[in-house]
Design a protein around this motif. Sequence first.
Motif, PDB file in Angstrom:
ATOM      1  N   PRO A  33      60.307  45.227  37.781  1.00 16.70           N
ATOM      2  CA  PRO A  33      61.138  45.573  38.942  1.00 16.70           C
ATOM      3  C   PRO A  33      60.309  45.559  40.224  1.00 16.70           C
ATOM      4  O   PRO A  33      59.118  45.877  40.213  1.00 16.70           O
ATOM      5  CB  PRO A  33      61.626  46.989  38.627  1.00 16.70           C
ATOM      6  N   THR A  34      60.926  45.205  41.352  1.00 16.57           N
ATOM      7  CA  THR A  34      60.196  45.062  42.619  1.00 16.57           C
ATOM      8  C   THR A  34      59.572  46.362  43.108  1.00 16.57           C
ATOM      9  O   THR A  34      58.668  46.334  43.931  1.00 16.57           O
ATOM     10  CB  THR A  34      61.110  44.508  43.726  1.00 16.57           C
ATOM     11  N   SER A  35      60.035  47.498  42.625  1.00 16.13           N
ATOM     12  CA  SER A  35      59.478  48.783  43.052  1.00 16.13           C
ATOM     13  C   SER A  35      58.303  49.235  42.190  1.00 16.13           C
ATOM     14  O   SER A  35      57.863  50.368  42.290  1.00 16.13           O
ATOM     15  CB  SER A  35      60.576  49.849  43.005  1.00 16.13           C
ATOM     16  N   SER A  36      57.772  48.352  41.357  1.00 18.85           N
ATOM     17  CA  SER A  36      56.693  48.700  40.430  1.00 18.85           C
ATOM     18  C   SER A  36      55.330  48.325  41.010  1.00 18.85           C
ATOM     19  O   SER A  36      55.182  47.281  41.644  1.00 18.85           O
ATOM     20  CB  SER A  36      56.887  47.978  39.096  1.00 18.85           C
ATOM     21  N   TYR A  37      54.344  49.189  40.765  1.00 18.61           N
ATOM     22  CA  TYR A  37      52.988  48.966  41.260  1.00 18.61           C
ATOM     23  C   TYR A  37      51.976  49.239  40.167  1.00 18.61           C
ATOM     24  O   TYR A  37      52.235  50.002  39.238  1.00 18.61           O
ATOM     25  CB  TYR A  37      52.690  49.885  42.454  1.00 18.61           C
ATOM     26  N   ILE A  38      50.809  48.618  40.291  1.00 24.07           N
ATOM     27  CA  ILE A  38      49.709  48.814  39.352  1.00 24.07           C
ATOM     28  C   ILE A  38      48.510  49.352  40.120  1.00 24.07           C
ATOM     29  O   ILE A  38      48.187  48.856  41.195  1.00 24.07           O
ATOM     30  CB  ILE A  38      49.302  47.491  38.659  1.00 24.07           C
ATOM     31  N   ALA A  39      47.856  50.364  39.559  1.00 23.74           N
ATOM     32  CA  ALA A  39      46.608  50.878  40.127  1.00 23.74           C
ATOM     33  C   ALA A  39      45.478  50.456  39.199  1.00 23.74           C
ATOM     34  O   ALA A  39      45.494  50.771  38.012  1.00 23.74           O
ATOM     35  CB  ALA A  39      46.652  52.391  40.246  1.00 23.74           C
ATOM     36  N   PHE A  40      44.534  49.695  39.725  1.00 21.72           N
ATOM     37  CA  PHE A  40      43.362  49.256  38.973  1.00 21.72           C
ATOM     38  C   PHE A  40      42.164  50.113  39.346  1.00 21.72           C
ATOM     39  O   PHE A  40      41.950  50.397  40.522  1.00 21.72           O
ATOM     40  CB  PHE A  40      43.017  47.793  39.294  1.00 21.72           C
ATOM     41  N   ALA A  41      41.380  50.483  38.357  1.00 28.16           N
ATOM     42  CA  ALA A  41      40.143  51.224  38.608  1.00 28.16           C
ATOM     43  C   ALA A  41      39.041  50.239  38.970  1.00 28.16           C
ATOM     44  O   ALA A  41      39.011  49.122  38.462  1.00 28.16           O
ATOM     45  CB  ALA A  41      39.748  52.028  37.379  1.00 28.16           C
ATOM     46  N   GLY A  42      38.159  50.659  39.842  1.00 30.36           N
ATOM     47  CA  GLY A  42      37.035  49.806  40.223  1.00 30.36           C
ATOM     48  C   GLY A  42      35.837  50.041  39.316  1.00 30.36           C
ATOM     49  O   GLY A  42      34.742  50.310  39.795  1.00 30.36           O
ATOM     50  N   ASP A  43      36.039  49.959  38.000  1.00 30.78           N
ATOM     51  CA  ASP A  43      34.941  50.189  37.063  1.00 30.78           C
ATOM     52  C   ASP A  43      34.853  49.065  36.035  1.00 30.78           C
ATOM     53  O   ASP A  43      35.631  48.124  36.060  1.00 30.78           O
ATOM     54  CB  ASP A  43      35.089  51.546  36.360  1.00 30.78           C
ATOM     55  N   GLU A  44      33.888  49.172  35.156  1.00 29.91           N
ATOM     56  CA  GLU A  44      33.661  48.117  34.160  1.00 29.91           C
ATOM     57  C   GLU A  44      34.621  48.180  32.971  1.00 29.91           C
ATOM     58  O   GLU A  44      34.623  47.302  32.127  1.00 29.91           O
ATOM     59  CB  GLU A  44      32.206  48.161  33.651  1.00 29.91           C
ATOM     60  N   TYR A  45      35.458  49.219  32.904  1.00 30.56           N
ATOM     61  CA  TYR A  45      36.363  49.387  31.763  1.00 30.56           C
ATOM     62  C   TYR A  45      37.726  48.738  31.973  1.00 30.56           C
ATOM     63  O   TYR A  45      38.479  48.570  31.023  1.00 30.56           O
ATOM     64  CB  TYR A  45      36.554  50.874  31.445  1.00 30.56           C
ATOM     65  N   GLY A  46      38.059  48.420  33.200  1.00 30.95           N
ATOM     66  CA  GLY A  46      39.329  47.766  33.488  1.00 30.95           C
ATOM     67  C   GLY A  46      40.541  48.657  33.297  1.00 30.95           C
ATOM     68  O   GLY A  46      41.603  48.191  32.904  1.00 30.95           O
ATOM     69  N   LYS A  47      40.399  49.960  33.579  1.00 34.92           N
ATOM     70  CA  LYS A  47      41.537  50.874  33.445  1.00 34.92           C
ATOM     71  C   LYS A  47      42.632  50.485  34.424  1.00 34.92           C
ATOM     72  O   LYS A  47      42.364  50.023  35.523  1.00 34.92           O
ATOM     73  CB  LYS A  47      41.107  52.313  33.728  1.00 34.92           C
ATOM     74  N   LEU A  48      43.883  50.701  33.996  1.00 37.28           N
ATOM     75  CA  LEU A  48      44.994  50.504  34.908  1.00 37.28           C
ATOM     76  C   LEU A  48      46.149  51.419  34.559  1.00 37.28           C
ATOM     77  O   LEU A  48      46.302  51.839  33.428  1.00 37.28           O
ATOM     78  CB  LEU A  48      45.461  49.049  34.941  1.00 37.28           C
ATOM     79  N   PHE A  49      46.933  51.752  35.570  1.00 40.18           N
ATOM     80  CA  PHE A  49      48.141  52.552  35.416  1.00 40.18           C
ATOM     81  C   PHE A  49      49.292  51.766  36.026  1.00 40.18           C
ATOM     82  O   PHE A  49      49.162  51.208  37.111  1.00 40.18           O
ATOM     83  CB  PHE A  49      48.032  53.894  36.154  1.00 40.18           C
TER      84      PHE A  49
END
Length: 61
Positions: A33-49
């Motif tokens: 959906p257009t209202s969806s966003y992803i937060a990426f961590a700036g680390d070596e593990y590649g975490k995301l929400f």
Amino acid sequence: MPISIAAESPRRVAEVLAEIWQGMAVQCSHTFPTSSYIAFAGDEYGKLFLRFLIKTAILFL
């Protein structure tokens, strides 16, 4: 495995998490959906929400 949560303001939540993580927040691609966003961590593990607007139904197959 990504973690997803619903929020009243997905963009703001993603921006705050990205700032805390020293990463970045971006709007999801056309498959979400257009209202969806992803937060990426700036680390070596590649975490995301993933952030979705409240009452959005998402099916991961």
